[in-house]
Motif scaffolding. Sequence first.
Motif, PDB file in Angstrom:
ATOM      1  N   ILE A  94     -14.828 -11.369 -23.218  1.00  0.00           N
ATOM      2  CA  ILE A  94     -15.553 -11.539 -22.018  1.00  0.00           C
ATOM      3  C   ILE A  94     -16.207 -10.333 -21.704  1.00  0.00           C
ATOM      4  CG2 ILE A  94     -15.266 -11.825 -19.538  1.00  0.00           C
ATOM      5  CD1 ILE A  94     -12.913 -13.613 -20.129  1.00  0.00           C
ATOM      6  N   TYR A 104      -7.079 -16.368 -10.561  1.00  0.00           N
ATOM      7  CA  TYR A 104      -5.800 -17.474 -10.602  1.00  0.00           C
ATOM      8  C   TYR A 104      -5.526 -18.005  -8.990  1.00  0.00           C
ATOM      9  CZ  TYR A 104      -2.363 -13.979  -9.168  1.00  0.00           C
ATOM     10  OH  TYR A 104      -1.767 -13.014  -8.311  1.00  0.00           O
ATOM     11  N   PHE A 132     -21.422 -18.441 -17.010  1.00  0.00           N
ATOM     12  CA  PHE A 132     -20.594 -19.202 -18.192  1.00  0.00           C
ATOM     13  C   PHE A 132     -20.049 -20.628 -17.562  1.00  0.00           C
ATOM     14  CE2 PHE A 132     -20.677 -14.976 -19.175  1.00  0.00           C
ATOM     15  CZ  PHE A 132     -21.132 -14.885 -20.384  1.00  0.00           C
ATOM     16  N   ARG A 164     -29.007  -5.976 -22.159  1.00  0.00           N
ATOM     17  CA  ARG A 164     -28.481  -7.361 -21.754  1.00  0.00           C
ATOM     18  C   ARG A 164     -27.492  -6.723 -20.322  1.00  0.00           C
ATOM     19  NH1 ARG A 164     -25.582  -9.103 -26.022  1.00  0.00           N
ATOM     20  NH2 ARG A 164     -23.587  -8.226 -25.454  1.00  0.00           N
ATOM     21  N   ARG A 165     -26.669  -5.704 -20.390  1.00  0.00           N
ATOM     22  CA  ARG A 165     -25.917  -5.166 -19.544  1.00  0.00           C
ATOM     23  C   ARG A 165     -26.800  -5.018 -18.145  1.00  0.00           C
ATOM     24  NH1 ARG A 165     -21.990  -0.882 -21.006  1.00  0.00           N
ATOM     25  NH2 ARG A 165     -23.008   0.760 -19.993  1.00  0.00           N
ATOM     26  N   ARG A 197     -21.424 -11.565  -9.718  1.00  0.00           N
ATOM     27  CA  ARG A 197     -21.112 -10.590 -10.793  1.00  0.00           C
ATOM     28  C   ARG A 197     -22.697 -10.462 -11.623  1.00  0.00           C
ATOM     29  NH1 ARG A 197     -17.111 -11.623 -15.156  1.00  0.00           N
ATOM     30  NH2 ARG A 197     -18.449 -13.269 -16.030  1.00  0.00           N
ATOM     31  N   VAL A 215     -20.092  -9.598 -20.966  1.00  0.00           N
ATOM     32  CA  VAL A 215     -20.801  -8.936 -19.657  1.00  0.00           C
ATOM     33  C   VAL A 215     -21.575  -7.876 -20.060  1.00  0.00           C
ATOM     34  CG1 VAL A 215     -20.257  -8.053 -17.720  1.00  0.00           C
ATOM     35  CG2 VAL A 215     -18.773  -9.926 -18.603  1.00  0.00           C
ATOM     36  N   GLY A 216     -21.344  -7.085 -21.342  1.00  0.00           N
ATOM     37  CA  GLY A 216     -22.144  -6.106 -21.745  1.00  0.00           C
ATOM     38  C   GLY A 216     -21.419  -4.854 -22.087  1.00  0.00           C
ATOM     39  N   ASN A 271     -15.630 -17.193 -17.345  1.00  0.00           N
ATOM     40  CA  ASN A 271     -15.408 -15.674 -17.836  1.00  0.00           C
ATOM     41  C   ASN A 271     -14.898 -14.757 -16.897  1.00  0.00           C
ATOM     42  OD1 ASN A 271     -15.222 -16.390 -20.680  1.00  0.00           O
ATOM     43  ND2 ASN A 271     -17.634 -16.396 -20.852  1.00  0.00           N
ATOM     44  N   LEU A 272     -14.090 -14.961 -15.972  1.00  0.00           N
ATOM     45  CA  LEU A 272     -13.609 -13.856 -15.411  1.00  0.00           C
ATOM     46  C   LEU A 272     -12.403 -13.340 -15.804  1.00  0.00           C
ATOM     47  CD1 LEU A 272     -13.871 -15.705 -11.576  1.00  0.00           C
ATOM     48  CD2 LEU A 272     -15.742 -14.112 -12.724  1.00  0.00           C
ATOM     49  N   LEU A 273     -12.237 -11.880 -15.240  1.00  0.00           N
ATOM     50  CA  LEU A 273     -11.040 -11.088 -16.262  1.00  0.00           C
ATOM     51  C   LEU A 273      -9.916 -11.352 -15.098  1.00  0.00           C
ATOM     52  CD1 LEU A 273     -12.872  -8.119 -17.287  1.00  0.00           C
ATOM     53  CD2 LEU A 273     -11.630  -9.801 -18.867  1.00  0.00           C
ATOM     54  N   ASP A 274      -8.793 -11.919 -15.753  1.00  0.00           N
ATOM     55  CA  ASP A 274      -7.856 -12.551 -14.793  1.00  0.00           C
ATOM     56  C   ASP A 274      -7.137 -11.062 -14.321  1.00  0.00           C
ATOM     57  OD1 ASP A 274      -6.674 -11.978 -17.152  1.00  0.00           O
ATOM     58  OD2 ASP A 274      -5.877 -14.018 -17.528  1.00  0.00           O
ATOM     59  N   PHE A 279     -11.480   2.230 -15.809  1.00  0.00           N
ATOM     60  CA  PHE A 279     -11.807   0.867 -15.077  1.00  0.00           C
ATOM     61  C   PHE A 279     -11.117  -0.312 -15.621  1.00  0.00           C
ATOM     62  CE2 PHE A 279     -14.287  -2.962 -13.611  1.00  0.00           C
ATOM     63  CZ  PHE A 279     -13.738  -2.940 -12.316  1.00  0.00           C
ATOM     64  N   LEU A 284     -18.045  -6.228  -9.520  1.00  0.00           N
ATOM     65  CA  LEU A 284     -18.486  -4.900  -9.797  1.00  0.00           C
ATOM     66  C   LEU A 284     -18.596  -4.476 -11.209  1.00  0.00           C
ATOM     67  CD1 LEU A 284     -16.757  -2.997  -6.760  1.00  0.00           C
ATOM     68  CD2 LEU A 284     -18.995  -3.792  -7.041  1.00  0.00           C
ATOM     69  N   LEU A 285     -17.852  -4.859 -12.196  1.00  0.00           N
ATOM     70  CA  LEU A 285     -17.640  -4.656 -13.455  1.00  0.00           C
ATOM     71  C   LEU A 285     -18.837  -4.301 -14.168  1.00  0.00           C
ATOM     72  CD1 LEU A 285     -15.828  -4.673 -15.953  1.00  0.00           C
ATOM     73  CD2 LEU A 285     -16.252  -6.803 -16.425  1.00  0.00           C
ATOM     74  N   LEU A 326     -27.806 -12.260 -27.484  1.00  0.00           N
ATOM     75  CA  LEU A 326     -26.445 -12.156 -27.960  1.00  0.00           C
ATOM     76  C   LEU A 326     -26.707 -12.457 -29.605  1.00  0.00           C
ATOM     77  CD1 LEU A 326     -24.499 -14.370 -25.646  1.00  0.00           C
ATOM     78  CD2 LEU A 326     -23.714 -12.142 -26.334  1.00  0.00           C
TER      79      LEU A 326
END
Lengths: 256, 671
Positions: free
Chosen positions: B578, A144, A93, A85-86, A158, B582-583, A97-100, B275, A109-110, A58
Amino acid sequence: MALLEVNHVQKIYKTRFGGNEVQALRDVHFSVEKGEFVAIMGESGSGKTTLLNIMAALDVPTQGSVTIDGKDLSKMKDEERTLYRRNHLGFIFQDFNLLDNFSLEDNILLPLVLAGKKYDEMKAKMMPIVKSLGIESLIAKYPYEVSGGQKQRVAIARSLITAPKILLADEPTGALDSKSSTNLLRQLRDINKQGQTILMVTHSNVAASYADRVMFIKDGEVFHQIYKGDMKRDEMLDKICDAVTVLMRGGEDDEQ
Amino acid sequence: MNNKLIFRLIGSSMQKNKHIRIPFFLVGVFTLMVFYMISTLAYGDGLIRDGAELFYGAGYIQLILGIGSAVIAVVSTILILYANIFIMKDRRREIGLYGILGLPRKSIVKLLTYEALLNVLICLGGGLLLGTFLNKLMLLTLYKLVGQAPVMGFFFSKSAFVLTIALGLGVYLVCLIYNMLSIRLSKPVELLRSNQMGEKEPKVKWFTVISGLISVGAGYFLALNCKSTIDSIGILFMAIMLVIVGTYELFTAGTIAILKAIKNNQKSYYQTKNFVGVANLMYRMKHNAAGLASICVLSSGVILLISCVAALVALGKQNIDMMCPSDVMVRYHATDENVSQQVSDAVAGYSDITVTDYQTLPFWSTVWMHTDDMAAGEFEYLNEEKKYDYNCWIPVYIVTEEMYNQHAKEELHVNTGEVYVFDTKKKHYEELRCGDQNYAVKGTLDRNAIRSVTDTTMTLFDMLYVLVPDEEAAQAMLSADPVLEDADANQVCYVTSFNVDGKLTDAQLQEINGSLAFLGEDGDVKLKQEITDFFMSLYGGALFVGVFMAIIFLVATVLIIYYKQMSEGFEDHHRYQILKKVGLTETEVRSSINRQVMILFFLPLVVAAVHISVASHIIRLFMQVIVYVEPWTFRFAIAGSIAVFAMVYCLVYKVTSGQYYKIVDAAEHVA
């Protein structure tokens, strides 16, 4: 050759308008072998987050280099580094840092979706991981709707789904209660036993006691290391506590 | 708590949030300025002084402006309230923090009050000041438009001034009350956390989707199937309402249904480019559907106003020529030719007016009816049952062969039982039938030659012009009608028309009117010059109000878009941070944001363009209540308006999306 090599890394932050310089890392030098579980400890301001950011691609060091599997991260271009990185690193974290707006499954799966994988292939990779983490019944839910411990396990899933070379964890137990923390740390140790290299930054003595090796960072340098070897976990914990006490006393002496 | 600290807090908060506050002030200043300008014209003495119109038709302009100012008052109230609510939402954390840091509620109330006072001072002051400067400019433009000589001096209206102040004070008072209530109802800790709660994925409301589809479908159906101007008067409002309701429903529920459908299709959902976007759009739609629907409706309004005004201006002269083919036209009924002679004598007596093309055309007129289920060429007499069903009215004008040939300079000939016709429905038929009468149709006559017989109050209807052999044939055609009295059937109408050289002076206009006054109730004198003056000022007024309304609506649209982009930027900032961790690469972030913003931004515009295209037919028919609107000119006007609007819209997009990206991509943000 070691999996991760941190070679004499120095990081200097310049304040805006080029005034004062802040030396976050003075000279950090160590390496991590494949399959190791390493904890990095240090107080706030010791430079451990800076170090993690550099290892996570980063951020780039001012001097020195970081190589993973012989690849020098600091020589990559921005875009290339993001892709590296990906595809090769996994992250956990403190604040999950999950996407709500994604279901837990989609959150897991992101990284694969970003890599353009097919759904069946992704699903096949995900199932064993969520099973071993005990969250397969939850994956249709949304962030949530689940507890902090469960969120963190989703974050682990993840991070593991890309089969990363190194799993980097930044205070993974920071937002969890002690029971969830214990569960999570046990799970990390299990994952490590299966061969996953883990690098964890923490200032919790208990969390660090689950690692094979604990490194103490102070004022931008590696100050001390403890190897677990054949020790039991509570012996390890005692040793860590002693080391922390020494570390803190040193700090007091400085002030006098 | 001293006032100095409160002022410092106000100052620093304004500075920190200047990207939200500046548009708020701009909108306040602008709307109040426009309101002040419009009402100065409506209530001042720029149009009517000491009870007398300054120029012909000024009274109408004033009337239109009066209505316009009321509409602008409503729109600006809504607009300022919207902006205020947006700002308050954004400030909840800030005010919550003040509470936690120990600022007593009393001081917060004080702070809000001072702030409201400051708002009033800036917006009202700015609006009045700018308005005062621009008023004179506006008045001169209007005078130029209607051909009135400019006047010197300051242009000011006390009542407009007072009204504007009242509006400003009223609006900001309502804002203040809203702000007080919104902090009174919540606790500091809640305020601090108010925008961090998790939320459910929206569900598809199938009922709303279906109802929206039906509403829009029904509105479109009504608009497309409207046949006549008469129909349009009743239908237009309903169609607009249906489409507006349907638009809101489809934006709220329809978009989510579509996104859900994409999401349920694993193949398309789990693709890199869909996505992130689909999930984000779904939540954005949940929050912003109403706003987007409002943008869509407002955009439609702007486009419509611009096209109507443009069409009016473009068609002004054409309409007047149609209504009044000659400079002077006199219509009258007479049972003998004596009256005709009197008119001719009166015209011959003008001292200094050069009369040319003097013509008198006798004709007969009646009203038949024709319904859609009747064959072409088939008519019926008006009966008691259908007497008031204007939809099937067909005014009929009958001229004799001799008179037609004389006017048209043609050599048409018909025998008894034969006719030439012109049907404005442009249908051709072999046989003309009405009641038990039958006529063979020999061909089509040239309407323009005898256009002057048309009753201008009947232009809304389809009309039938018939050429018959002689007077007896004409009277026979009318007297077969059981409803008509014989006396009415035998009554001949005359239209006398002539042109004059040059522009007539007021005295000459009066001389013509006076010389023909003996016709009394039976006569109708039309002077093209008077009509032109009247319509020019009417168009001028409509143009004025139209342009102002269009600008206000456009400002409203731009403001909503701007605030929408801001608020979404803040929401998305966290999400994209975020994703980056994650990339997601920088390029991917950019393209994903672009795609979403484009969809959100251009969806309302595209929908508005479709709405307007569908509506163009019925709107054109509706406008014919006032003036004849040529279809192609109107289509061009609409296409042009859409193009101009789209250009402005794109410009706004460029500016706001830059701002949005800045917010989303900011490395660290206070929120």
